[in-house]
Design a protein around this motif. Sequence first.
Motif, PDB file in Angstrom:
ATOM      1  N   ILE A  76      28.500  29.778  67.402  1.00  0.00           N
ATOM      2  CA  ILE A  76      29.409  29.586  68.528  1.00  0.00           C
ATOM      3  C   ILE A  76      28.510  29.572  69.767  1.00  0.00           C
ATOM      4  O   ILE A  76      28.128  30.626  70.284  1.00  0.00           O
ATOM      5  CB  ILE A  76      30.441  30.728  68.639  1.00  0.00           C
ATOM      6  CG1 ILE A  76      31.177  30.943  67.319  1.00  0.00           C
ATOM      7  CG2 ILE A  76      31.424  30.450  69.788  1.00  0.00           C
ATOM      8  CD1 ILE A  76      32.007  32.222  67.283  1.00  0.00           C
ATOM      9  N   GLU A  77      28.116  28.405  70.192  1.00  0.00           N
ATOM     10  CA  GLU A  77      27.100  28.251  71.232  1.00  0.00           C
ATOM     11  C   GLU A  77      27.435  29.000  72.524  1.00  0.00           C
ATOM     12  O   GLU A  77      26.580  29.678  73.093  1.00  0.00           O
ATOM     13  CB  GLU A  77      26.854  26.773  71.543  1.00  0.00           C
ATOM     14  CG  GLU A  77      26.197  26.007  70.418  1.00  0.00           C
ATOM     15  CD  GLU A  77      24.771  26.461  70.099  1.00  0.00           C
ATOM     16  OE1 GLU A  77      24.114  27.108  70.945  1.00  0.00           O
ATOM     17  OE2 GLU A  77      24.311  26.155  68.991  1.00  0.00           O
ATOM     18  N   GLU A  78      28.676  28.871  72.996  1.00  0.00           N
ATOM     19  CA  GLU A  78      29.026  29.475  74.274  1.00  0.00           C
ATOM     20  C   GLU A  78      29.067  31.004  74.238  1.00  0.00           C
ATOM     21  O   GLU A  78      29.066  31.657  75.273  1.00  0.00           O
ATOM     22  CB  GLU A  78      30.351  28.908  74.820  1.00  0.00           C
ATOM     23  CG  GLU A  78      31.541  29.095  73.915  1.00  0.00           C
ATOM     24  CD  GLU A  78      31.679  28.022  72.824  1.00  0.00           C
ATOM     25  OE1 GLU A  78      32.664  28.075  72.093  1.00  0.00           O
ATOM     26  OE2 GLU A  78      30.790  27.151  72.699  1.00  0.00           O
ATOM     27  N   LEU A  93      19.950  40.600  57.869  1.00  0.00           N
ATOM     28  CA  LEU A  93      19.033  39.681  58.543  1.00  0.00           C
ATOM     29  C   LEU A  93      19.331  39.572  60.034  1.00  0.00           C
ATOM     30  O   LEU A  93      20.489  39.508  60.444  1.00  0.00           O
ATOM     31  CB  LEU A  93      19.096  38.290  57.919  1.00  0.00           C
ATOM     32  CG  LEU A  93      18.255  38.055  56.669  1.00  0.00           C
ATOM     33  CD1 LEU A  93      18.573  39.007  55.556  1.00  0.00           C
ATOM     34  CD2 LEU A  93      18.388  36.624  56.214  1.00  0.00           C
ATOM     35  N   ALA A  94      18.253  39.524  60.812  1.00  0.00           N
ATOM     36  CA  ALA A  94      18.348  39.335  62.253  1.00  0.00           C
ATOM     37  C   ALA A  94      18.210  37.848  62.573  1.00  0.00           C
ATOM     38  O   ALA A  94      17.346  37.178  62.017  1.00  0.00           O
ATOM     39  CB  ALA A  94      17.242  40.131  62.945  1.00  0.00           C
ATOM     40  N   ASP A  95      19.053  37.366  63.463  1.00  0.00           N
ATOM     41  CA  ASP A  95      19.014  35.957  63.874  1.00  0.00           C
ATOM     42  C   ASP A  95      19.191  35.857  65.389  1.00  0.00           C
ATOM     43  O   ASP A  95      20.087  35.168  65.880  1.00  0.00           O
ATOM     44  CB  ASP A  95      20.109  35.192  63.129  1.00  0.00           C
ATOM     45  CG  ASP A  95      20.065  33.694  63.345  1.00  0.00           C
ATOM     46  OD1 ASP A  95      18.976  33.158  63.628  1.00  0.00           O
ATOM     47  OD2 ASP A  95      21.136  33.062  63.246  1.00  0.00           O
ATOM     48  N   PRO A  96      18.325  36.560  66.165  1.00  0.00           N
ATOM     49  CA  PRO A  96      18.535  36.605  67.612  1.00  0.00           C
ATOM     50  C   PRO A  96      18.404  35.245  68.306  1.00  0.00           C
ATOM     51  O   PRO A  96      18.984  35.056  69.380  1.00  0.00           O
ATOM     52  CB  PRO A  96      17.480  37.599  68.107  1.00  0.00           C
ATOM     53  CG  PRO A  96      16.423  37.592  67.057  1.00  0.00           C
ATOM     54  CD  PRO A  96      17.149  37.333  65.758  1.00  0.00           C
ATOM     55  N   THR A  97      17.707  34.299  67.723  1.00  0.00           N
ATOM     56  CA  THR A  97      17.603  32.965  68.330  1.00  0.00           C
ATOM     57  C   THR A  97      18.740  32.053  67.899  1.00  0.00           C
ATOM     58  O   THR A  97      18.916  30.974  68.466  1.00  0.00           O
ATOM     59  CB  THR A  97      16.274  32.284  67.942  1.00  0.00           C
ATOM     60  OG1 THR A  97      16.274  32.016  66.536  1.00  0.00           O
ATOM     61  CG2 THR A  97      15.075  33.141  68.319  1.00  0.00           C
ATOM     62  N   GLY A  98      19.481  32.458  66.873  1.00  0.00           N
ATOM     63  CA  GLY A  98      20.572  31.629  66.358  1.00  0.00           C
ATOM     64  C   GLY A  98      20.121  30.503  65.454  1.00  0.00           C
ATOM     65  O   GLY A  98      20.927  29.663  65.062  1.00  0.00           O
ATOM     66  N   LYS A  99      18.855  30.470  65.065  1.00  0.00           N
ATOM     67  CA  LYS A  99      18.336  29.394  64.209  1.00  0.00           C
ATOM     68  C   LYS A  99      19.099  29.301  62.889  1.00  0.00           C
ATOM     69  O   LYS A  99      19.529  28.227  62.483  1.00  0.00           O
ATOM     70  CB  LYS A  99      16.847  29.570  63.939  1.00  0.00           C
ATOM     71  CG  LYS A  99      16.271  28.482  63.030  1.00  0.00           C
ATOM     72  CD  LYS A  99      14.834  28.744  62.643  1.00  0.00           C
ATOM     73  CE  LYS A  99      14.203  27.743  61.719  1.00  0.00           C
ATOM     74  NZ  LYS A  99      15.004  26.880  60.918  1.00  0.00           N
ATOM     75  N   LEU A 100      19.281  30.443  62.222  1.00  0.00           N
ATOM     76  CA  LEU A 100      20.003  30.427  60.939  1.00  0.00           C
ATOM     77  C   LEU A 100      21.457  30.011  61.141  1.00  0.00           C
ATOM     78  O   LEU A 100      21.988  29.196  60.381  1.00  0.00           O
ATOM     79  CB  LEU A 100      19.933  31.790  60.262  1.00  0.00           C
ATOM     80  CG  LEU A 100      18.637  32.137  59.566  1.00  0.00           C
ATOM     81  CD1 LEU A 100      18.619  33.603  59.148  1.00  0.00           C
ATOM     82  CD2 LEU A 100      18.437  31.253  58.363  1.00  0.00           C
TER      83      LEU A 100
END
Length: 186
Positions: free
Chosen positions: A112-114, A97-104
Amino acid sequence: MSLIGKKISEFKTMAYHNGEFKEINNESLKGKWAAIVFYPADFTFVCPTELEDLAENYDKFKAEGCEIYSVSTDTHFVHKAWHDSSERINKVQYPMLADPTGKLARDFDVMIEEEGLALRGSFIINPEGVIVAYEVHDTGIGRKAEELLRKLQAAKFVAEHGEVCPAKWEPGDETIAPSIDLVGKL
């Protein structure tokens, strides 16, 4: 706050799976067990060893009625490129699965936000879409697919039989039927 008992949020994302790009959403997971395995990034060092280990145990998960979904913040295009160029990742037959926005990653509290990357998080989801087990590791600590499989088997046993699985339980081992008569005797 624990994620145990949390129903997975609605999502829709692209995946690379068996040579194709496919849309996967929360409804895709319903009605079967699922193992969602977050990892930091494609083309890294520990990640290919983990995904290869999952690939080598994939048939065991399938025999348990469980689909594996690996997830990173890379795109499905990057997953394909990695699959095409890595001998280890070429073994992967489960959806990536791709999660380029980080939603998942945010929904499962592993972002890891930073860095824009996910921690190593392994989640077992029951057929109703509820998290029943999980563990999260720092990025440098690799996981073992057989331990995730054992936890899946224990979660399934508890759900199906109402008994509990003691430490080190393996399929076929003795379980415990909770009872007031056992209090203080184990």
